[in-house]
Scaffold this motif. Sequence first.
Motif, PDB file in Angstrom:
ATOM      1  N   UNK A  23       0.830  -1.214   0.000  1.00 23.03           N
ATOM      2  CA  UNK A  23       0.000   0.000   0.000  1.00 23.03           C
ATOM      3  C   UNK A  23       0.862   1.260   0.000  1.00 23.03           C
ATOM      4  N   UNK A  24       1.932   1.257   0.798  1.00 29.67           N
ATOM      5  CA  UNK A  24       2.834   2.404   0.838  1.00 29.67           C
ATOM      6  C   UNK A  24       3.532   2.605  -0.505  1.00 29.67           C
ATOM      7  N   UNK A  25       3.934   1.477  -1.126  1.00 34.64           N
ATOM      8  CA  UNK A  25       4.578   1.551  -2.437  1.00 34.64           C
ATOM      9  C   UNK A  25       3.617   2.106  -3.482  1.00 34.64           C
ATOM     10  N   UNK A  26       2.366   1.642  -3.453  1.00 32.00           N
ATOM     11  CA  UNK A  26       1.355   2.143  -4.394  1.00 32.00           C
ATOM     12  C   UNK A  26       1.114   3.642  -4.199  1.00 32.00           C
ATOM     13  N   UNK A  27       1.151   4.091  -2.949  1.00 33.44           N
ATOM     14  CA  UNK A  27       0.963   5.514  -2.669  1.00 33.44           C
ATOM     15  C   UNK A  27       2.084   6.340  -3.305  1.00 33.44           C
ATOM     16  N   UNK A  28       3.326   5.901  -3.105  1.00 35.12           N
ATOM     17  CA  UNK A  28       4.473   6.627  -3.667  1.00 35.12           C
ATOM     18  C   UNK A  28       4.443   6.586  -5.190  1.00 35.12           C
ATOM     19  N   UNK A  29       4.140   5.401  -5.761  1.00 36.95           N
ATOM     20  CA  UNK A  29       4.077   5.259  -7.220  1.00 36.95           C
ATOM     21  C   UNK A  29       2.991   6.158  -7.801  1.00 36.95           C
ATOM     22  N   UNK A  30       1.851   6.216  -7.125  1.00 33.47           N
ATOM     23  CA  UNK A  30       0.750   7.076  -7.592  1.00 33.47           C
ATOM     24  C   UNK A  30       1.186   8.526  -7.679  1.00 33.47           C
ATOM     25  N   UNK A  31       1.856   9.013  -6.643  1.00 34.56           N
ATOM     26  CA  UNK A  31       2.333  10.398  -6.655  1.00 34.56           C
ATOM     27  C   UNK A  31       3.386  10.620  -7.740  1.00 34.56           C
ATOM     28  N   UNK A  32       4.229   9.619  -7.972  1.00 30.73           N
ATOM     29  CA  UNK A  32       5.254   9.743  -9.022  1.00 30.73           C
ATOM     30  C   UNK A  32       4.619   9.770 -10.411  1.00 30.73           C
ATOM     31  N   UNK A  33       3.568   8.982 -10.612  1.00 27.27           N
ATOM     32  CA  UNK A  33       2.890   8.954 -11.905  1.00 27.27           C
ATOM     33  C   UNK A  33       2.208  10.295 -12.173  1.00 27.27           C
ATOM     34  N   UNK A  34       1.584  10.847 -11.146  1.00 25.95           N
ATOM     35  CA  UNK A  34       0.915  12.143 -11.296  1.00 25.95           C
ATOM     36  C   UNK A  34       1.923  13.252 -11.596  1.00 25.95           C
ATOM     37  N   UNK A  35       3.098  13.154 -10.983  1.00 26.06           N
ATOM     38  CA  UNK A  35       4.171  14.131 -11.191  1.00 26.06           C
ATOM     39  C   UNK A  35       3.769  15.545 -10.787  1.00 26.06           C
ATOM     40  N   UNK A  36       2.956  15.637  -9.790  1.00 24.25           N
ATOM     41  CA  UNK A  36       2.549  16.953  -9.293  1.00 24.25           C
ATOM     42  C   UNK A  36       2.832  16.966  -7.795  1.00 24.25           C
ATOM     43  N   UNK A  37       4.117  17.215  -7.449  1.00 20.87           N
ATOM     44  CA  UNK A  37       4.555  17.112  -6.071  1.00 20.87           C
ATOM     45  C   UNK A  37       4.361  18.442  -5.345  1.00 20.87           C
ATOM     46  N   UNK A  38       3.232  18.557  -4.689  1.00 23.10           N
ATOM     47  CA  UNK A  38       3.002  19.706  -3.825  1.00 23.10           C
ATOM     48  C   UNK A  38       3.751  19.480  -2.515  1.00 23.10           C
TER      49      UNK A  38
END
Length: 316
Positions: A23-38
Motif C-alpha cells: 500500500x505504501x509503495x502504491x501511494x508513492x508510485x501514484x504520486x510519481x505517476x501524477x508528477x505533481x509534487x506539492x
Amino acid sequence: MGEVHEKALEIISLIGCGVSLISLTLTIVTFCVIRHFTQERIIHVNLCLAIGVGQVIFLAGIAATRNKVGCTIVAVLLHYFFTSVFCWMLVEGIQLYAKLVTVFDSNPARRSTAYFLTGWGVPLVIVVISVAIDHDHYGSENNCWLSVDSGLIWAFVGPALTVILTNVVFLGMVVRVIAKLQNCAEDDKYTKIRASLKAAIVLLPLLGMTWLFGLLSVNQHTIFFEYIFAILNSLQGLFIFIFYCVNSSEVRAQIARKKQTIELTHGLSFSSVPATTGYSSNRVRLLRQAKKSHIRTLPAGRQYVSLSTTEFLKKV
C-alpha cells in the motif's frame, strides 16, 4: 507464549506488513505517476518512506537477538525510523494548519527545509543522545527494541506523546477555524483541507494506539495486546493509501487527466494512421501538428475530450 500463538503472530505480522508495504509503495508510485509534487505530497511520501523502512527493519530484525551488535543496530534503526514516523505526522499537522491560515507562502523552500529538519533531523538528534547515554539497553534477550526495565523506552514514548498532544492541538485549531467560516462548503481550498483533516484524524489515533498496544505487549507480555499491535501495525500503510489516494478526489481527477493525456497521445500518433487509407501528405502533416499542439496546450486541471484519429481527420 505458546508455539501456536507465536506462529499465528508471525503469520499476521508477515501478511499485515506485506499489505502495508504494498500500500505504501502504491501511494508513492501514484504520486510519481501524477508528477505533481506539492508540499503536502512530499510530506506524504516521506511519511510513507519512514513507515515502510521501519516495517522492513521490524520484519527482518526484531527477533535477531543472537547477535548482540546486530540486535543493537536494529534497535537503533527502529528507534530512528519509528520516531521519524511521529515527527512526519507532526509535520502533517503543522502543514495542515499552515495551509489554512496562510494565504500566500512567500518562502516555500525555507518551509520545506524546516519540515525535513523536523522529520529526519529531530529523530536523529534524539537517537544520538539516547545512544550516547545508554547504548547498552538497545536490544534485549527477547527482542531488538528499547529496554522497558531501564527506562530507555521513554526516549521513544516521550517524543511520541509530545507529537500526539501537539497534533491534537493543531487539529483542534483547524476544526475551530473551519467551523467559524461561513459559505466555504464549495471552496476548493477548504474541501482539500477537510479531506486532509479526515485523514489526520484517522491516522494519528491509529499510530498512537498501535504503539500503545506495542508497549503494553512488551511490558505486560499479554497475548491479546500482541495480537492488537500486530493488526494495527499492518493497517498503517493500507489506511494511508486509502486516504491519500483512493479517497482523494484530487488524486483521482489527476489520474483521470493523466489517462486522458495518454489516450490523446496514442489517438493522435502517426503510427495509428493506416498506410492503406490513402491520406494525403497534407493531412498527415496536420495530424502531426495537432498532436504537438494538443500535447503542448493541455491545461492543467481542465477537462477536455480526446478525439480519435478518424474523428480528427474528418474535422480537418
